[in-house]
Design a protein around this motif. Structure first.
Motif, PDB file in Angstrom:
ATOM      1  N   UNK A   1     -11.515  -5.943  -8.173  1.00  0.00           N
ATOM      2  CA  UNK A   1     -10.920  -4.684  -7.754  1.00  0.00           C
ATOM      3  C   UNK A   1     -10.456  -4.728  -6.291  1.00  0.00           C
ATOM      4  N   UNK A   2     -10.800  -5.804  -5.608  1.00  0.00           N
ATOM      5  CA  UNK A   2     -10.352  -5.958  -4.229  1.00  0.00           C
ATOM      6  C   UNK A   2      -8.828  -5.966  -4.140  1.00  0.00           C
ATOM      7  N   UNK A   3      -8.199  -6.609  -5.124  1.00  0.00           N
ATOM      8  CA  UNK A   3      -6.730  -6.677  -5.120  1.00  0.00           C
ATOM      9  C   UNK A   3      -6.143  -5.286  -5.262  1.00  0.00           C
ATOM     10  N   UNK A   4      -6.719  -4.456  -6.104  1.00  0.00           N
ATOM     11  CA  UNK A   4      -6.227  -3.092  -6.295  1.00  0.00           C
ATOM     12  C   UNK A   4      -6.377  -2.270  -5.013  1.00  0.00           C
ATOM     13  N   UNK A   5      -7.484  -2.439  -4.341  1.00  0.00           N
ATOM     14  CA  UNK A   5      -7.714  -1.701  -3.093  1.00  0.00           C
ATOM     15  C   UNK A   5      -6.722  -2.134  -2.021  1.00  0.00           C
ATOM     16  N   UNK A   6      -6.531  -3.443  -1.844  1.00  0.00           N
ATOM     17  CA  UNK A   6      -5.621  -3.924  -0.802  1.00  0.00           C
ATOM     18  C   UNK A   6      -4.160  -3.632  -1.141  1.00  0.00           C
ATOM     19  N   UNK A   7      -3.830  -3.688  -2.419  1.00  0.00           N
ATOM     20  CA  UNK A   7      -2.471  -3.320  -2.831  1.00  0.00           C
ATOM     21  C   UNK A   7      -2.217  -1.851  -2.535  1.00  0.00           C
ATOM     22  N   UNK A   8      -3.189  -1.015  -2.856  1.00  0.00           N
ATOM     23  CA  UNK A   8      -3.072   0.418  -2.566  1.00  0.00           C
ATOM     24  C   UNK A   8      -2.956   0.693  -1.078  1.00  0.00           C
ATOM     25  N   UNK A   9      -3.700  -0.055  -0.277  1.00  0.00           N
ATOM     26  CA  UNK A   9      -3.610   0.112   1.175  1.00  0.00           C
ATOM     27  C   UNK A   9      -2.230  -0.290   1.679  1.00  0.00           C
ATOM     28  N   UNK A  10      -1.675  -1.347   1.128  1.00  0.00           N
ATOM     29  CA  UNK A  10      -0.329  -1.771   1.515  1.00  0.00           C
ATOM     30  C   UNK A  10       0.738  -0.764   1.118  1.00  0.00           C
ATOM     31  N   UNK A  11       0.620  -0.234  -0.081  1.00  0.00           N
ATOM     32  CA  UNK A  11       1.573   0.774  -0.543  1.00  0.00           C
ATOM     33  C   UNK A  11       1.467   2.034   0.325  1.00  0.00           C
ATOM     34  N   UNK A  12       0.251   2.416   0.658  1.00  0.00           N
ATOM     35  CA  UNK A  12       0.055   3.575   1.530  1.00  0.00           C
ATOM     36  C   UNK A  12       0.683   3.336   2.898  1.00  0.00           C
ATOM     37  N   UNK A  13       0.523   2.143   3.428  1.00  0.00           N
ATOM     38  CA  UNK A  13       1.107   1.812   4.724  1.00  0.00           C
ATOM     39  C   UNK A  13       2.638   1.907   4.677  1.00  0.00           C
ATOM     40  N   UNK A  14       3.237   1.436   3.604  1.00  0.00           N
ATOM     41  CA  UNK A  14       4.695   1.548   3.454  1.00  0.00           C
ATOM     42  C   UNK A  14       5.119   3.011   3.444  1.00  0.00           C
ATOM     43  N   UNK A  15       4.386   3.844   2.717  1.00  0.00           N
ATOM     44  CA  UNK A  15       4.689   5.275   2.688  1.00  0.00           C
ATOM     45  C   UNK A  15       4.540   5.923   4.050  1.00  0.00           C
ATOM     46  N   UNK A  16       3.505   5.556   4.781  1.00  0.00           N
ATOM     47  CA  UNK A  16       3.302   6.122   6.111  1.00  0.00           C
ATOM     48  C   UNK A  16       4.382   5.675   7.086  1.00  0.00           C
ATOM     49  N   UNK A  17       4.837   4.442   6.963  1.00  0.00           N
ATOM     50  CA  UNK A  17       5.940   3.977   7.805  1.00  0.00           C
ATOM     51  C   UNK A  17       7.222   4.760   7.510  1.00  0.00           C
ATOM     52  N   UNK A  18       7.444   5.071   6.240  1.00  0.00           N
ATOM     53  CA  UNK A  18       8.595   5.897   5.880  1.00  0.00           C
ATOM     54  C   UNK A  18       8.492   7.292   6.474  1.00  0.00           C
ATOM     55  N   UNK A  19       7.306   7.862   6.438  1.00  0.00           N
ATOM     56  CA  UNK A  19       7.103   9.184   7.047  1.00  0.00           C
ATOM     57  C   UNK A  19       7.320   9.134   8.553  1.00  0.00           C
ATOM     58  N   UNK A  20       6.837   8.087   9.194  1.00  0.00           N
ATOM     59  CA  UNK A  20       7.036   7.937  10.629  1.00  0.00           C
ATOM     60  C   UNK A  20       8.522   7.809  10.961  1.00  0.00           C
ATOM     61  N   UNK A  21       9.256   7.062  10.150  1.00  0.00           N
ATOM     62  CA  UNK A  21      10.699   6.915  10.356  1.00  0.00           C
ATOM     63  C   UNK A  21      11.395   8.270  10.246  1.00  0.00           C
ATOM     64  N   UNK A  22      10.995   9.080   9.265  1.00  0.00           N
ATOM     65  CA  UNK A  22      11.589  10.414   9.108  1.00  0.00           C
ATOM     66  C   UNK A  22      11.299  11.299  10.320  1.00  0.00           C
ATOM     67  N   UNK A  23      10.092  11.222  10.844  1.00  0.00           N
ATOM     68  CA  UNK A  23       9.732  12.013  12.020  1.00  0.00           C
ATOM     69  C   UNK A  23      10.582  11.600  13.213  1.00  0.00           C
ATOM     70  N   UNK A  24      10.761  10.303  13.395  1.00  0.00           N
ATOM     71  CA  UNK A  24      11.562   9.813  14.514  1.00  0.00           C
ATOM     72  C   UNK A  24      13.017  10.250  14.362  1.00  0.00           C
TER      73      UNK A  24
END
Length: 71
Positions: A1-24
Motif C-alpha cells: 500500500x506504500x505505492x498507493x500512498x506515495x502516488x496519492x501524495x504525488x497527485x495531491x502535489x500536482x493539484x496543489x501546484x495547479x491551485x498555486x498557479x491559479x492564485x498567482x
C-alpha cells in the motif's frame, strides 16, 4: 500500500501546484488593474483550471486515505 500512498501524495502535489498557479495568475491580473469586463474574462478562464486542480488534489488525498486504511 506504500505505492498507493506515495502516488496519492504525488497527485495531491500536482493539484496543489495547479491551485498555486491559479492564485498567482489571479494576483497578476489584479495588479494589472484591468477593466471590470477584462477581469471577469480572465478569472472566468481561470475558474475551470482552479476547479480541476482542486478535484485532482481531492482525488490524491482520497488515494492517500485509502492506502492508509488498507495498510
Amino acid at each position: 500500500m506504500q505505492i498507493l500512498i506515495w502516488t496519492g501524495a504525488g497527485v495531491t502535489l500536482i493539484g496543489l501546484l495547479g491551485l498555486l498557479w491559479c492564485i498567482i495568475q489571479a494576483a497578476n491580473a489584479k495588479r494589472e488593474k484591468l477593466s471590470d469586463e477584462a477581469m471577469r474574462a480572465r478569472l472566468g478562464r481561470l475558474m475551470p483550471i482552479n476547479l480541476a486542480s482542486l478535484s485532482i488534489a481531492t482525488i490524491g488525498l482520497i488515494l492517500v486515505i485509502v492506502g492508509i486504511v488498507l495498510a
